[in-house]
Design a protein around this motif. Structure first.
Motif, mmCIF file in Angstrom:
data_model
loop_
_atom_site.group_PDB
_atom_site.id
_atom_site.type_symbol
_atom_site.label_atom_id
_atom_site.label_comp_id
_atom_site.label_asym_id
_atom_site.label_seq_id
_atom_site.Cartn_x
_atom_site.Cartn_y
_atom_site.Cartn_z
ATOM 1 N N GLU A 199 -5.157 4.450 -5.679
ATOM 2 C CA GLU A 199 -5.820 4.743 -4.638
ATOM 3 C C GLU A 199 -6.293 6.386 -4.771
ATOM 4 N N GLY A 200 -7.371 6.794 -4.106
ATOM 5 C CA GLY A 200 -7.889 8.179 -4.094
ATOM 6 C C GLY A 200 -8.289 8.632 -5.381
ATOM 7 N N ASP A 208 -0.098 5.232 -4.803
ATOM 8 C CA ASP A 208 -0.546 6.349 -3.495
ATOM 9 C C ASP A 208 -1.453 7.510 -4.207
ATOM 10 N N ARG A 209 -2.366 7.831 -3.252
ATOM 11 C CA ARG A 209 -3.390 8.917 -3.897
ATOM 12 C C ARG A 209 -2.481 10.247 -4.234
ATOM 13 N N THR A 210 -1.452 10.698 -3.881
ATOM 14 C CA THR A 210 -0.642 11.539 -3.846
ATOM 15 C C THR A 210 -0.386 11.856 -5.250
ATOM 16 N N ASP A 236 0.762 -1.315 0.069
ATOM 17 C CA ASP A 236 -0.001 -0.179 -0.001
ATOM 18 C C ASP A 236 0.980 1.334 0.135
ATOM 19 N N ASP A 237 0.057 2.259 -0.582
ATOM 20 C CA ASP A 237 0.917 3.655 -0.468
ATOM 21 C C ASP A 237 2.234 3.528 -0.965
ATOM 22 N N PHE A 238 2.100 2.807 -2.401
ATOM 23 C CA PHE A 238 3.464 2.350 -3.108
ATOM 24 C C PHE A 238 3.999 3.966 -3.786
ATOM 25 N N GLY A 239 5.296 4.043 -3.643
ATOM 26 C CA GLY A 239 6.158 5.151 -4.117
ATOM 27 C C GLY A 239 6.073 6.362 -3.254
ATOM 28 N N THR A 240 5.847 6.194 -1.901
ATOM 29 C CA THR A 240 5.745 7.328 -0.993
ATOM 30 C C THR A 240 7.046 6.910 0.132
ATOM 31 N N GLY A 241 7.461 5.765 -0.040
ATOM 32 C CA GLY A 241 8.529 5.540 1.024
ATOM 33 C C GLY A 241 9.930 5.653 0.426
ATOM 34 N N ALA A 266 3.616 10.997 -15.552
ATOM 35 C CA ALA A 266 4.727 10.347 -15.606
ATOM 36 C C ALA A 266 5.041 9.171 -14.606
ATOM 37 N N VAL A 267 4.895 9.745 -13.236
ATOM 38 C CA VAL A 267 5.234 8.732 -12.095
ATOM 39 C C VAL A 267 4.468 7.465 -12.260
ATOM 40 N N VAL A 268 2.997 7.906 -12.396
ATOM 41 C CA VAL A 268 2.137 6.840 -12.498
ATOM 42 C C VAL A 268 2.334 5.762 -13.729
ATOM 43 N N THR A 269 2.642 6.277 -14.841
ATOM 44 C CA THR A 269 2.957 5.580 -15.926
ATOM 45 C C THR A 269 4.014 4.711 -15.524
ATOM 46 N N ALA A 270 4.988 5.233 -15.001
ATOM 47 C CA ALA A 270 6.250 4.346 -14.503
ATOM 48 C C ALA A 270 5.911 3.400 -13.662
#
Length: 119
Positions: free
Chosen positions: A98-99, A64-66, A41-46, A79-83
């Motif tokens: 999410e979100g 992650d919703r951000t 969960d919250d992938f990409g925020t850590g 770009a981030v979501v595509t990657a």
């Protein structure tokens, strides 16, 4: 309660996973061996290494919703979501965004190849 293990999915946030990764890995492997699915969960925020994606027995990442919030507004979010989607797909993982709260976000996610979403 007689619930089949294949019906259980353990969801762990990326940050909590990384706090004690070396001690958590054996437990995640044992759970996966009996059929429990693991979701990040919250992938990409850590602050984690992408290398763990190839060694952990995970079946799903949740964007992650951000990153979802500004889809269709800023090219950086797309770009981030595509990657993330491309990486997850290349590793054979399901992707859930999410979100998702607007039609614009949903449409962009569909265009990017993500059809599983949470509000």
């Amino acid at each position: 309660y007689g619930v089949p293990h294949r019906s259980i999915q353990l969801e762990i946030t990326e940050n909590n996973l990384m706090k004690d990764l070396q001690n958590v890995i054996p437990s995640l492997h044992r759970l996966n061996e009996v059929g429990v699915e693991i979701s990040i969960d919250d992938f990409g925020t850590g602050y984690s290494s992408l290398a763990y994606l190839t060694t952990l027995p995970i079946s799903e990442v949740k964007v992650d919703r951000t990153f979802v919030r500004d889809l269709g507004i800023t090219p950086q979010s797309s770009a981030v979501v595509t990657a993330i989607i491309a990486l997850a797909r290349a590793l054979g993982l399901r992707v859930i965004a999410e979100g998702v709260e607007t039609l614009r976000q949903m449409e962009v996610l569909h265009r990017l190849g993500c059809s599983l979403m949470q509000g």
